[in-house]
Structures are given as structure tokens and as C-alpha cells.
Design an enzyme around this catalytic site. Structure first.
Site, PDB file in Angstrom:
ATOM      1  N   CYS A  93     -12.745 -34.792  18.761  1.00  0.00           N
ATOM      2  CA  CYS A  93     -12.330 -34.989  17.365  1.00  0.00           C
ATOM      3  C   CYS A  93     -10.957 -35.656  17.378  1.00  0.00           C
ATOM      4  O   CYS A  93     -10.576 -36.291  18.373  1.00  0.00           O
ATOM      5  CB  CYS A  93     -12.370 -33.690  16.571  1.00  0.00           C
ATOM      6  SG  CYS A  93     -11.267 -32.394  17.170  1.00  0.00           S
ATOM      7  N   ASN A 141      -8.197 -32.107  18.282  1.00  0.00           N
ATOM      8  CA  ASN A 141      -8.687 -31.128  19.266  1.00  0.00           C
ATOM      9  C   ASN A 141      -8.192 -29.706  18.982  1.00  0.00           C
ATOM     10  O   ASN A 141      -7.980 -28.909  19.893  1.00  0.00           O
ATOM     11  CB  ASN A 141      -8.345 -31.546  20.701  1.00  0.00           C
ATOM     12  CG  ASN A 141      -9.081 -30.771  21.796  1.00  0.00           C
ATOM     13  OD1 ASN A 141      -8.558 -30.591  22.887  1.00  0.00           O
ATOM     14  ND2 ASN A 141     -10.275 -30.300  21.542  1.00  0.00           N
ATOM     15  N   CYS A 179      -9.383 -28.218  15.604  1.00  0.00           N
ATOM     16  CA  CYS A 179     -10.298 -27.657  14.585  1.00  0.00           C
ATOM     17  C   CYS A 179     -11.763 -27.784  14.991  1.00  0.00           C
ATOM     18  O   CYS A 179     -12.420 -26.796  15.301  1.00  0.00           O
ATOM     19  CB  CYS A 179     -10.090 -28.334  13.227  1.00  0.00           C
ATOM     20  SG  CYS A 179      -8.443 -28.089  12.531  1.00  0.00           S
ATOM     21  N   ARG A 180     -12.295 -28.998  14.993  1.00  0.00           N
ATOM     22  CA  ARG A 180     -13.749 -29.178  15.142  1.00  0.00           C
ATOM     23  C   ARG A 180     -14.228 -29.146  16.593  1.00  0.00           C
ATOM     24  O   ARG A 180     -15.180 -28.438  16.916  1.00  0.00           O
ATOM     25  CB  ARG A 180     -14.168 -30.503  14.486  1.00  0.00           C
ATOM     26  CG  ARG A 180     -14.006 -30.496  12.987  1.00  0.00           C
ATOM     27  CD  ARG A 180     -14.088 -31.902  12.410  1.00  0.00           C
ATOM     28  NE  ARG A 180     -12.936 -32.707  12.811  1.00  0.00           N
ATOM     29  CZ  ARG A 180     -12.785 -33.996  12.574  1.00  0.00           C
ATOM     30  NH1 ARG A 180     -13.744 -34.646  11.943  1.00  0.00           N
ATOM     31  NH2 ARG A 180     -11.693 -34.635  12.945  1.00  0.00           N
ATOM     32  N   SER A 181     -13.611 -29.973  17.458  1.00  0.00           N
ATOM     33  CA  SER A 181     -14.190 -30.079  18.815  1.00  0.00           C
ATOM     34  C   SER A 181     -14.036 -28.806  19.649  1.00  0.00           C
ATOM     35  O   SER A 181     -14.953 -28.484  20.419  1.00  0.00           O
ATOM     36  CB  SER A 181     -13.668 -31.317  19.557  1.00  0.00           C
ATOM     37  OG  SER A 181     -12.288 -31.290  19.736  1.00  0.00           O
ATOM     38  N   ASP A 212     -13.443 -33.504   8.529  1.00  0.00           N
ATOM     39  CA  ASP A 212     -12.205 -32.919   9.035  1.00  0.00           C
ATOM     40  C   ASP A 212     -11.742 -31.811   8.080  1.00  0.00           C
ATOM     41  O   ASP A 212     -11.430 -32.091   6.928  1.00  0.00           O
ATOM     42  CB  ASP A 212     -11.159 -34.038   9.117  1.00  0.00           C
ATOM     43  CG  ASP A 212      -9.865 -33.565   9.751  1.00  0.00           C
ATOM     44  OD1 ASP A 212      -9.685 -32.338   9.907  1.00  0.00           O
ATOM     45  OD2 ASP A 212      -9.036 -34.423  10.087  1.00  0.00           O
TER      46      ASP A 212
END
Ligand code: 4NP
Length: 162
Positions: free
Chosen positions: A11, A14, A16-18, A129
Site C-alpha cells: 500500500c 504500510n 493501514c491496509r497492507s 485508503d
């Protein structure tokens, strides 16, 4: 023993999402008893948060589902393109950033290409995001990541292994 399949989730920051995708993928692989068949990591195309733990809201949503997020943020490295078999971007801008950084487009997928609820022809297949939004955004991200990682594992293992 065959070589493990190496998967990198990417993401922007690095945090939040990934890291959530990395933790969910590993959790599902553990549940299926196949974690030894994979090496999983995550990174950001940006380096602002390098060395940091995931965002507390990602940790909270993972905790809710008894999933551990052990990673620390790191920025995409020049060696990642060769080290990983599959590089999975959370959104189209992450994918563009990866390709601009020299990663071969053939190795890059969007995570939601594997989301069974998303029409393959749909233009927007982003995991949005959640950084500037509230905690609900993280629940939505979790649901997308869970569905997509489950289907990705099916694909990588072959449906007969389920
Ligand atoms: P992520 O979210 O890409 O899912 O980790 C973000 C985290 C931090 C920032 C942007 C997105 N930031 O601009 O600092």
C-alpha cells in the site's frame, strides 16, 4: 519440498491496509494448515512510517478477529521485484507506483481482483485508503481483505486443497 510461494502486499504507508492483508493472509493460511507453503510480507511505496507498528485502528480491527499483526513498516526495496513471486497492490495508485518503480507489471495484481463480490469489469477495484477516515473504514477494509485473501488462497492452492 517445493519452494514456498512468496507474496508481497503493498500500500502507500504500510501501516493501514497492507499489514492487515499480510496478517489476514497468514491467519487464513494457518487455519488451513498451509502457512509453511508461503512467505508473506508487506511494504509501502512511501517510506514516511518506516519502522513503525501498524496504525492502532488496523491493530484494533485485527484484534477483534484474533489476528496478530507482527510487522513493522518498511518501504519498497529494489530487490522486492525479484524476491517475490506475486506483488499485490491495494489500489490502482499503489500499482502505478510499483510499475513506475520498475516492478514488472506482469507480477502486480490488485487485491480486489480476487474479491468474489467485485465484477471483473468494474473500473474501481481499490481497497480504499482508510487513513484519514474513521474506524468504520477499517472494518470495511477488513471485510474486503478477508474475502480477497480467502479467494487468493483458493487460487494459489488449487480448489481441491480446500
Ligand atoms: P496505508 O494508509 O497506505 O493503507 O498504510 C496510509 C497511511 C499513511 C499515509 C497514507 C496512507 N500517510 O500519508 O501518511
Amino acid at each position: 519440498m517445493p519452494q514456498p510461494t512468496t507474496v508481497l502486499f503493498v500500500c502507500l504507508g504500510n501501516i493501514c491496509r497492507s499489514p492487515l492483508a499480510e496478517g489476514v493472509f497468514l491467519h487464513l493460511a494457518n487455519q488451513r494448515g498451509v502457512a509453511h507453503r508461503f512467505e508473506v510480507d508487506s511494504c509501502g511505496t512511501g517510506g514516511w512510517h518506516a519502522g513503525n507498528r501498524p496504525d492502532p485502528r488496523s491493530i484494533a480491527v485485527a484484534d477483534k478477529h484474533s489476528i496478530n499483526l507482527p510487522s513493522r513498516a518498511r518501504q519498497l526495496d529494489a530487490s522486492d521485484a525479484d524476491r517475490f513471486d506475486l506483488i499485490i497492490a491495494m489500489d490502482a495508485s499503489n500499482r502505478d507506483n510499483l510499475i513506475n518503480a520498475g516492478v514488472h507489471a506482469g507480477k502486480v495484481r490488485l487485491l480486489r481482483e480476487f474479491d468474489p463480490t467485485v465484477d471483473a469489469n468494474r473500473a474501481d477495484r481499490d481497497v480504499p485508503d482508510p487513513y484519514y477516515g474513521g474506524p468504520d473504514g477499517f472494518d470495511d477494509v477488513y471485510d474486503m481483505v478477508l474475502r480477497s485473501c480467502d479467494a487468493l488462497l483458493d487460487l494459489l492452492l488449487g480448489s481441491s486443497d480446500r
